[in-house]
Design a protein around this motif. Structure first.
Motif, PDB file in Angstrom:
ATOM      1  N   SER A   1      45.221  41.261  50.294  1.00  0.00           N
ATOM      2  CA  SER A   1      45.082  42.513  50.422  1.00  0.00           C
ATOM      3  C   SER A   1      44.991  43.789  51.950  1.00  0.00           C
ATOM      4  O   SER A   1      45.654  44.196  52.161  1.00  0.00           O
ATOM      5  CB  SER A   1      44.439  43.268  48.860  1.00  0.00           C
ATOM      6  OG  SER A   1      44.374  44.905  49.721  1.00  0.00           O
TER       7      SER A   1
ATOM      8  N   THR B   1      35.526  47.495  40.750  1.00  0.00           N
ATOM      9  CA  THR B   1      37.049  46.875  41.148  1.00  0.00           C
ATOM     10  C   THR B   1      37.056  45.750  40.544  1.00  0.00           C
ATOM     11  O   THR B   1      36.268  44.695  40.759  1.00  0.00           O
ATOM     12  CB  THR B   1      37.288  47.193  42.635  1.00  0.00           C
ATOM     13  OG1 THR B   1      38.135  46.555  43.203  1.00  0.00           O
ATOM     14  CG2 THR B   1      35.391  46.564  43.074  1.00  0.00           C
ATOM     15  N   THR B   2      38.352  45.233  40.983  1.00  0.00           N
ATOM     16  CA  THR B   2      38.681  43.573  40.254  1.00  0.00           C
ATOM     17  C   THR B   2      38.998  42.887  41.475  1.00  0.00           C
ATOM     18  O   THR B   2      39.313  41.527  41.346  1.00  0.00           O
ATOM     19  CB  THR B   2      40.236  43.789  39.599  1.00  0.00           C
ATOM     20  OG1 THR B   2      41.398  44.232  40.133  1.00  0.00           O
ATOM     21  CG2 THR B   2      40.217  44.222  38.334  1.00  0.00           C
ATOM     22  N   SER B   3      38.844  43.644  42.906  1.00  0.00           N
ATOM     23  CA  SER B   3      39.263  42.329  43.382  1.00  0.00           C
ATOM     24  C   SER B   3      37.769  42.144  44.505  1.00  0.00           C
ATOM     25  O   SER B   3      36.731  42.330  44.485  1.00  0.00           O
ATOM     26  CB  SER B   3      39.422  44.039  45.079  1.00  0.00           C
ATOM     27  OG  SER B   3      41.217  44.133  44.912  1.00  0.00           O
TER      28      SER B   3
ATOM     29  N   TRP C   1      44.812  33.760  44.378  1.00  0.00           N
ATOM     30  CA  TRP C   1      44.292  35.408  45.251  1.00  0.00           C
ATOM     31  C   TRP C   1      44.945  35.790  46.334  1.00  0.00           C
ATOM     32  O   TRP C   1      45.877  34.974  46.737  1.00  0.00           O
ATOM     33  CB  TRP C   1      42.894  35.740  45.139  1.00  0.00           C
ATOM     34  CG  TRP C   1      41.901  35.448  44.157  1.00  0.00           C
ATOM     35  CD1 TRP C   1      41.542  34.287  43.368  1.00  0.00           C
ATOM     36  CD2 TRP C   1      41.263  36.370  43.730  1.00  0.00           C
ATOM     37  NE1 TRP C   1      40.583  34.299  42.034  1.00  0.00           N
ATOM     38  CE2 TRP C   1      40.577  35.616  41.847  1.00  0.00           C
ATOM     39  CE3 TRP C   1      40.809  37.610  43.704  1.00  0.00           C
ATOM     40  CZ2 TRP C   1      39.654  35.890  41.472  1.00  0.00           C
ATOM     41  CZ3 TRP C   1      40.743  38.152  42.943  1.00  0.00           C
ATOM     42  CH2 TRP C   1      39.561  37.629  42.168  1.00  0.00           C
ATOM     43  N   THR C   2      45.205  37.052  45.978  1.00  0.00           N
ATOM     44  CA  THR C   2      46.280  37.369  47.344  1.00  0.00           C
ATOM     45  C   THR C   2      45.083  38.315  47.906  1.00  0.00           C
ATOM     46  O   THR C   2      44.818  38.587  47.531  1.00  0.00           O
ATOM     47  CB  THR C   2      47.928  38.335  46.905  1.00  0.00           C
ATOM     48  OG1 THR C   2      48.360  37.341  45.391  1.00  0.00           O
ATOM     49  CG2 THR C   2      48.162  38.742  47.404  1.00  0.00           C
TER      50      THR C   2
ATOM     51  N   VAL D   1      40.077  40.890  51.677  1.00  0.00           N
ATOM     52  CA  VAL D   1      39.696  41.600  50.819  1.00  0.00           C
ATOM     53  C   VAL D   1      41.009  40.855  49.993  1.00  0.00           C
ATOM     54  O   VAL D   1      42.155  40.893  50.176  1.00  0.00           O
ATOM     55  CB  VAL D   1      40.132  43.013  50.310  1.00  0.00           C
ATOM     56  CG1 VAL D   1      40.191  43.786  49.238  1.00  0.00           C
ATOM     57  CG2 VAL D   1      39.128  44.043  50.811  1.00  0.00           C
ATOM     58  N   LEU D   2      41.089  40.006  48.507  1.00  0.00           N
ATOM     59  CA  LEU D   2      41.800  39.649  47.808  1.00  0.00           C
ATOM     60  C   LEU D   2      41.908  40.320  46.608  1.00  0.00           C
ATOM     61  O   LEU D   2      40.864  40.243  45.989  1.00  0.00           O
ATOM     62  CB  LEU D   2      40.601  38.053  47.617  1.00  0.00           C
ATOM     63  CG  LEU D   2      40.390  36.805  48.830  1.00  0.00           C
ATOM     64  CD1 LEU D   2      40.134  36.015  48.288  1.00  0.00           C
ATOM     65  CD2 LEU D   2      41.761  37.113  49.799  1.00  0.00           C
ATOM     66  N   ASP D   3      43.653  40.059  45.895  1.00  0.00           N
ATOM     67  CA  ASP D   3      43.343  40.570  44.842  1.00  0.00           C
ATOM     68  C   ASP D   3      43.520  39.606  43.855  1.00  0.00           C
ATOM     69  O   ASP D   3      44.234  38.416  43.984  1.00  0.00           O
ATOM     70  CB  ASP D   3      44.373  41.161  44.642  1.00  0.00           C
ATOM     71  CG  ASP D   3      44.539  42.842  44.997  1.00  0.00           C
ATOM     72  OD1 ASP D   3      43.341  43.134  45.307  1.00  0.00           O
ATOM     73  OD2 ASP D   3      45.593  44.026  46.010  1.00  0.00           O
TER      74      ASP D   3
ATOM     75  N   HIS E   1      35.926  40.733  48.032  1.00  0.00           N
ATOM     76  CA  HIS E   1      35.528  41.332  49.721  1.00  0.00           C
ATOM     77  C   HIS E   1      34.430  39.775  50.241  1.00  0.00           C
ATOM     78  O   HIS E   1      33.461  40.316  49.840  1.00  0.00           O
ATOM     79  CB  HIS E   1      34.678  42.722  49.140  1.00  0.00           C
ATOM     80  CG  HIS E   1      35.542  43.617  49.160  1.00  0.00           C
ATOM     81  ND1 HIS E   1      36.194  44.606  49.547  1.00  0.00           N
ATOM     82  CD2 HIS E   1      35.754  44.011  47.893  1.00  0.00           C
ATOM     83  CE1 HIS E   1      36.868  45.811  48.993  1.00  0.00           C
ATOM     84  NE2 HIS E   1      36.763  45.508  47.588  1.00  0.00           N
TER      85      HIS E   1
END
Length: 510
Positions: free
Chosen positions: A327, A384-386, A324-325, A340-342, A388
C-alpha cells in the motif's frame, strides 16, 4: 576351590618412582600401562567364587577428566603413596578389609546393598565392582585421580562407572587385599498389599482436556451462518484467520495449548466476498455470516477440501502463504523502511502482539524467507486490516534490498502468524522494563499500544538503544506517546552520537 588369589608381577626397572609418571609428561590420553611394566595373567579367576571379569580397573568415575580422550586431572600424591608403596602395603599383612578378611565361618562374606550403602564416607568407603565388594578406605591416598573421585563410587555398585572409564586396569590384583566379600541382594521385601479400588463415582469424571471442536450451519434464502464450537474460553479475533474466495471458505482457529482447528470447504454456490465474524469469548463459539450471491436454499454446505475438520497440534500444520499488496513505503531513518501491506480480498488476519510472520520471495532464482514482526501504530485508534512493518535494509542482505525497492501495488508473499507470547503473562506485573535496539522496537511498540488499554496503569520504562539520533525510529511519535501516557518513561541510549548529545551513551555488552 583353589585358595590362591590373583597376583601382580611388577618390574622395579619399569615402575615409575614417587609419581614421576605423572609429572614427566603432559599427555591428553589415558592409555593402558605398557606390557613390560605390568604383567597380569590373561584370565583372572576369583578364589572365592565372585564374578570377577578378566579385565577391570579402578576409577576415575564418569565425568572425570581422566576419561580417555579428555585431559588428565591427576593429583600429585604425597611421598610414600606411589603404586609401589601400595603394593608393599598390600603385602605387609595389614588387614585392609577392616573386617578380618573375605570369609566368615569358611564361607564368602555376603554383603547386601543395604549394608554397602552404610560405607560411603572418606574414612569408611566400600564399593562393589562386578559383584565383588572392596574396602577402598586405605587406597584413597594412593588413587592417582584423588580420593574425592574415588569417593563418588563409595557405598554403591560402581561397576558401570568403572567399566566405562578404563576397565583395562587389573583391579583384582590391585585390590586383592581389600576384598570384603560378594554383593548379594537383601532379604525379600514385604509383599505389597494392594488396596481394593474405590467404587466408581456415580457421575462420570470431568475430562481434563476439552473435546475436539465441532461445527454446524443454518441458512435462509439469502444468508448462511457457519458455527464453530471450540469448547474453549478466551478465543479472540486475532486467534482466527479466515479466507473467503467466494467459491471456498477456509477458517483456521488457533486454540490454547498450541492446538489448531481447520474448517475448509468448497461451497455449494458462490457467496459475497464480505464476511462478518463474531466470537463469544466466554463460550468459545465462532459465528461466520456469509451472503449468498443467488438467493436459494442449498441442499448442503458443499464439499470438503484439504484438512477439513482437522484438529491437532499447530506444529503439525504447514504454514499457508498469501499474496499481500504493498500500500505504501516510506523512509523513517536512513536505512529503515515503513512498509504497509493490504490483505487479499476476503482474508481476515490480524497478528497478535509479539507474534511474527514469514515473508518469502525469489531472489536470483533462490527462494529466500525471513521472519518479521508487524508493528502497531502508536497513536492508532481504529482497527486496521493492513500489516505495518519496520524493516532495516542491509546493502548485502539476502532479502531486505529487494523489500527496500518495493513500490505500491507490488505483491509480497506473507505466511500465517506464529508465536507464543501472550499479554496474560503481564497481568500481575506492577513494573515493566523494556529493552529495544534498532528495528527490535517493533514488538515493543505493539506492546505499548496494548498496555495503554489496560484499566490499571502499569509503570513502564523503555530503554531504546541506537547508534545516533538519526537512527531512532519514530522518535517524535514516541515522545508524543510518552507525553500522553504518564505511566511510560523512555530513555534513549546512543553508542555513536557526537559531543552534542546530552543523553545516555553506551551499548548492550551482555
Amino acid at each position: 576351590m583353589s585358595s590362591s588369589l590373583p597376583s601382580v608381577s611388577i618390574s622395579e626397572h619399569d615402575m615409575p618412582q614417587s609419581g614421576l609418571d605423572r609429572d614427566t609428561e603432559n599427555t591428553d590420553t589415558l592409555l593402558p600401562p605398557p606390557r613390560t611394566s605390568l604383567s597380569v595373567p590373561s584370565t583372572v579367576k576369583s578364589s572365592i567364587g565372585i564374578n570377577n571379569p578378566a579385565q577391570g580397573g579402578l576409577f576415575p568415575l564418569p565425568n572425570s577428566q581422566q576419561v580417555a580422550g579428555k585431559k588428565k586431572n591427576r593429583v600429585a600424591l604425597g611421598k610414600g603413596f606411589s603404586l609401589m608403596d601400595w603394593i608393599r602395603l598390600t603385602k605387609s599383612g595389614k588387614d585392609l578389609t577392616g573386617v578380618g578378611g573375605p570369609r566368615v565361618g569358611g564361607k564368602v562374606r555376603e554383603v547386601t546393598r543395604q549394608e554397602l550403602r552404610k560405607h560411603r564416607k572418606r574414612t569408611d568407603a566400600w564399593m562393589a565392582i562386578n559383584g565383588a565388594v572392596y574396602n577402598v578406605t586405605d587406597y584413597m591416598d594412593y588413587h592417582p585421580g584423588g580420593w574425592d573421585e574415588l569417593l563418588k563410587g563409595a557405598g554403591r555398585d560402581a561397576t558401570d562407572m568403572f567399566n566405562e572409564i578404563h576397565k583395562w586396569v587389573n583391579y583384582q590384583g590391585l585390590l586383592e587385599a581389600c576384598l570384603v566379600g560378594k554383593l548379594v541382594d537383601g532379604p525379600e521385601p514385604p509383599p505389597v498389599i494392594v488396596k481394593p479400588l474405590p467404587p466408581p463415582p456415580v457421575l462420570p469424571p470431568i475430562p481434563s482436556k476439552p473435546p475436539p471442536p465441532s461445527m454446524d450451519f443454518f441458512q435462509t434464502d439469502g444468508k448462511l451462518t457457519i458455527n464453530i464450537y471450540t469448547k474453549r474460553k478466551g478465543i479472540l479475533k486475532e486467534n482466527i484467520i479466515l479466507d473467503n474466495t467466494q467459491d471456498s471458505l477456509r477458517i483456521l482457529v488457533f486454540l490454547p495449548g498450541k492446538e489448531a482447528f481447520v474448517f475448509h470447504m468448497q461451497l455449494h454456490m458462490k457467496v459475497e466476498i464480505s464476511t462478518v465474524l463474531r466470537i463469544g469469548p466466554s463460550s468459545g463459539k465462532i459465528e461466520v455470516d456469509l451472503t449468498k450471491c443467488v438467493p436459494s436454499r442449498w441442499q448442503g454446505l458443499g464439499e470438503p477440501l484439504e484438512h477439513h475438520l482437522w484438529f491437532g497440534l499447530l506444529q503439525d500444520l504447514s504454514l499457508t502463504y498469501r499474496c499481500w499488496t504493498v500500500s505504501s513505503l516510506t523512509c523513517v531513518t536512513p536505512d529503515t523502511r515503513h512498509i504497509v501491506l493490504d490483505p487479499p480480498q476476503g482474508t481476515l488476519l490480524s497478528v497478535p502482539t509479539g507474534h511474527h510472520v514469514t515473508i518469502r520471495a525469489e531472489v536470483e532464482g533462490i527462494e529466500i524467507s525471513r521472519s518479521y514482526t508487524p508493528v502497531t501504530l502508536l497513536h492508532s485508534t481504529t482497527a486496521t486490516t493492513s500489516l505495518h512493518f519496520l524493516i532495516k535494509v542491509y546493502p548485502d542482505g539476502a532479502l531486505t534490498p529487494q523489500l527496500g525497492q518495493l513500490s505500491p501495488g507490488d505483491q509480497v508473499c506473507v505466511s500465517d502468524h506464529t508465536g507464543s507470547f501472550s499479554m496474560a503473562k503481564l497481568s500481575s506485573c506492577q513494573n515493566i522494563y523494556l529493552l529495544a535496539a534498532g528495528t527490535g522496537c517493533t514488538p515493543i511498540f505493539s506492546l505499548l499500544s496494548q498496555l495503554s488499554q489496560i484499566k490499571t496503569e502499569v509503570t513502564t520504562r523503555l530503554l531504546f538503544f541506537n547508534k545516533t539520533q538519526a537512527d531512532i525510529i519514530w522518535q517524535k511519535e514516541l515522545a508524543d506517546y510518552q507525553a500522553c501516557h504518564p505511566w511510560l518513561s523512555v530513555v534513549h541510549v546512543l553508542s555513536e552520537e557526537g559531543e552534542g548529545w546530552e543523553g545516555d551513551k553506551g551499548r548492550v555488552s551482555k
